[in-house]
Design an enzyme around this catalytic site. Structure first.
Site, PDB file in Angstrom:
ATOM      1  N   THR A  72       0.855  -1.155   0.028  1.00  0.00           N
ATOM      2  CA  THR A  72      -0.040   0.164  -0.044  1.00  0.00           C
ATOM      3  C   THR A  72       0.769   1.229  -0.027  1.00  0.00           C
ATOM      4  O   THR A  72       0.633   2.165  -1.134  1.00  0.00           O
ATOM      5  CB  THR A  72      -0.976   0.089   1.144  1.00  0.00           C
ATOM      6  N   ASN A 151      -5.085  -9.462  -8.164  1.00  0.00           N
ATOM      7  CA  ASN A 151      -5.482 -10.337  -7.057  1.00  0.00           C
ATOM      8  C   ASN A 151      -6.684 -10.916  -6.976  1.00  0.00           C
ATOM      9  O   ASN A 151      -6.607 -11.910  -6.072  1.00  0.00           O
ATOM     10  CB  ASN A 151      -5.233  -9.324  -5.726  1.00  0.00           C
ATOM     11  N   GLN A 179       1.142  -9.122  -6.393  1.00  0.00           N
ATOM     12  CA  GLN A 179       0.822 -10.589  -6.559  1.00  0.00           C
ATOM     13  C   GLN A 179       1.638 -11.336  -7.423  1.00  0.00           C
ATOM     14  O   GLN A 179       1.563 -12.499  -7.365  1.00  0.00           O
ATOM     15  CB  GLN A 179      -0.611 -10.706  -7.151  1.00  0.00           C
ATOM     16  N   HIS A 201       4.652  -9.934   2.581  1.00  0.00           N
ATOM     17  CA  HIS A 201       3.507 -10.766   2.989  1.00  0.00           C
ATOM     18  C   HIS A 201       2.804 -11.750   2.071  1.00  0.00           C
ATOM     19  O   HIS A 201       2.156 -12.647   2.312  1.00  0.00           O
ATOM     20  CB  HIS A 201       2.718 -10.129   4.158  1.00  0.00           C
ATOM     21  N   CYS A 325     -10.115  -7.901   0.823  1.00  0.00           N
ATOM     22  CA  CYS A 325     -10.208  -6.656   1.335  1.00  0.00           C
ATOM     23  C   CYS A 325     -11.829  -6.232   1.020  1.00  0.00           C
ATOM     24  O   CYS A 325     -12.233  -5.225   1.909  1.00  0.00           O
ATOM     25  CB  CYS A 325      -9.428  -5.648   0.417  1.00  0.00           C
TER      26      CYS A 325
HETATM   27  C1  LIG Z   1      -2.080  -7.209  -0.739  1.00  0.00           C
HETATM   28  C2  LIG Z   1      -1.990  -6.199  -2.121  1.00  0.00           C
HETATM   29  C3  LIG Z   1      -1.425  -4.791  -1.865  1.00  0.00           C
HETATM   30  C4  LIG Z   1      -1.340  -4.135  -0.507  1.00  0.00           C
HETATM   31  O1  LIG Z   1       0.004  -4.862   0.078  1.00  0.00           O
HETATM   32  P1  LIG Z   1       0.037  -4.533   1.526  1.00  0.00           P
HETATM   33  O2  LIG Z   1       1.314  -5.055   1.738  1.00  0.00           O
HETATM   34  O3  LIG Z   1      -1.083  -5.332   2.206  1.00  0.00           O
HETATM   35  O4  LIG Z   1      -0.179  -3.004   1.950  1.00  0.00           O
HETATM   36  C5  LIG Z   1      -1.364  -3.971  -3.022  1.00  0.00           C
HETATM   37  N1  LIG Z   1      -1.581  -4.482  -4.004  1.00  0.00           N
HETATM   38  C6  LIG Z   1      -1.981  -5.840  -4.541  1.00  0.00           C
HETATM   39  C7  LIG Z   1      -2.437  -6.266  -5.885  1.00  0.00           C
HETATM   40  C8  LIG Z   1      -1.955  -6.722  -3.612  1.00  0.00           C
HETATM   41  O5  LIG Z   1      -2.455  -7.847  -3.625  1.00  0.00           O
END
Ligand SMILES: *Cc1c(COP(=O)(O)O)cnc(C)c1O
Length: 385
Positions: A72, A151, A179, A201, A325
């Protein structure tokens, strides 16, 4: 009850090797990378060594990597940083309708600052069409941001072609590759990106740490002011343990990727075959061709994805509807709507994202459970048959 985790696009467990690499930095190696003494130097070395490792996974140079608090923040830094720095050159930004909220909401915030954003539609398979993208480019376009892999439906965009288009016109290209990094090859030169976001993560690293690749020579403004860490682009004492974890995760991804991608694609295809072979009025959202190895997104008529999810949860199976989300909201997924699904078709969607721990036995058990769940809920639904 044994838990079967098939929600790896929401997050992944920290790999044991990653945890092992991180632990010393919660203990004796607690230094601040800005300190000049031995403890500080130790932290600084770990920081710079990690930068090399993350850069290596992307085919980038170490000095092109900025560590952040995750996907993010990387997305925010890329978009706001480029837009604000290049305001004099133009105010137009192009992105897609199927981006993660980290991009979409950042674009909405930039609109409030006077920028104009084009949100490109996608095909029924979830792909951006080059001709549509090309037609949307204006003389004042300063930035294009297109995610590498989605995602929710796992669609992989033709970034190489988009990269060429952007380069010819001297427009910055950013990609949210959260992703795809660690799952499929991501090389910043092959893709032609100027900026690229990733998050630990999603690739068996810890939460709360990520990185932004910034091609040498790319000028952007910082969004966090302070002590001038990370080449003045991201102030704040570096999260050394997290960064070391991200670097170890990057190394493991590089080592395991070809084998693991093939294995997951095999499991994915088997799961699709088992479910679609037994359930009528079911389909796969997105395309099976340009898709992340571990991603499946089913659509089922006459059932609610939420009901399926809760039933599967009662059997120890973790999956998701739409995206994690938006799973607490009742609105249909913006991604599935952009693919042209009707609202009721979106509600019957189930996202299954496979990862490291999943086996063929688990896939077979999950397939049976899905079939059982759909039959049960269709049985009690007025529309079901
Ligand atoms: C999970 C995700 C994010 C956000 O990443 P965080 O580390 O959780 O803030 C942004 N873009 C995509 C495509 C994601 O899957």
């Amino acid at each position: 009850m044994k838990r079967i985790y098939m929600d790896h696009s929401a997050t992944t467990p920290v790999a044991p090797e990653v945890l092992a690499a991180m632990l010393p930095y919660f203990g004796e190696k607690f230094g601040n990378a800005s300190s000049l003494h031995r403890s500080g130097r130790e932290a600084k070395e770990a920081l710079e060594d990690s930068r090399e490792k993350v850069a290596a996974l992307l085919g980038a140079r170490a000095e092109e990597i900025i560590f952040t608090s995750g996907g993010t923040e990387s997305d925010n830094l890329a978009l706001k940083g480029i837009a604000r720095k290049n305001r004099k050159l133009g105010k137009h930004i192009i992105t897609t309708q199927i981006e993660h909220p980290a991009i979409l909401e950042t674009c909405r915030a930039l609109e409030k600052e006077g920028f104009e954003v084009t949100y490109l539609p996608v095909t029924g398979e979830g792909l951006v069409e080059l001709s549509t993208l090309e037609a949307s480019i204006r003389p004042d376009t300063i930035l294009i941001s297109v995610m590498h892999a989605n995602n929710e439906v796992g669609t992989i965009q033709p970034l190489e072609e988009i990269g060429r288009l952007a380069a010819e016109r001297d427009i910055y290209l950013h990609s949210d590759a959260v992703q795809s990094v660690g799952k499929i090859p991501v090389n910043v030169d092959d893709l032609g990106v100027d900026l690229l976001s990733l998050s630990a993560h999603k690739l068996y690293g810890p939460k709360g740490v990520g990185a932004l690749y910034i091609r040498k020579g790319t000028k952007l403004e910082s969004i966090i002011q302070g002590g001038g860490h990370e080449r003045r682009l991201r102030s704040g004492t570096e999260n050394i343990s997290g960064i070391v974890g991200l670097a170890r995760a990057a190394e493991l991804a590089e080592r395991d990727m070809p084998r693991e991608a093939e294995r997951l694609a095999g499991l994915r295809d088997r799961l699709a075959e088992l479910v679609l072979g037994k359930v009528k009025d079911a389909w796969i959202n997105g395309t099976m061709k340009k898709r992340l190895p571990g991603n499946l997104n089913f659509g089922f008529k006459y059932v609610e994805g939420e009901s399926l999810l809760l039933f599967l949860d009662s059997k120890g199976i973790c999956v998701s509807t739409g995206s994690a989300c938006s799973s607490h909201k009742l609105e249909p997924s913006h991604v599935l709507m952009s693919l042209g699904l009707k609202a009721e078709e979106c509600h019957g969607s189930l996202r299954i994202t496979l990862g490291m721990s999943n086996t063929l036995d688990e896939v077979e058990y999950v397939a049976e459970s899905i079939v059982e769940a759909v039959e049960r809920f269709r049985g009690i639904s007025a529309l079901g048959r």
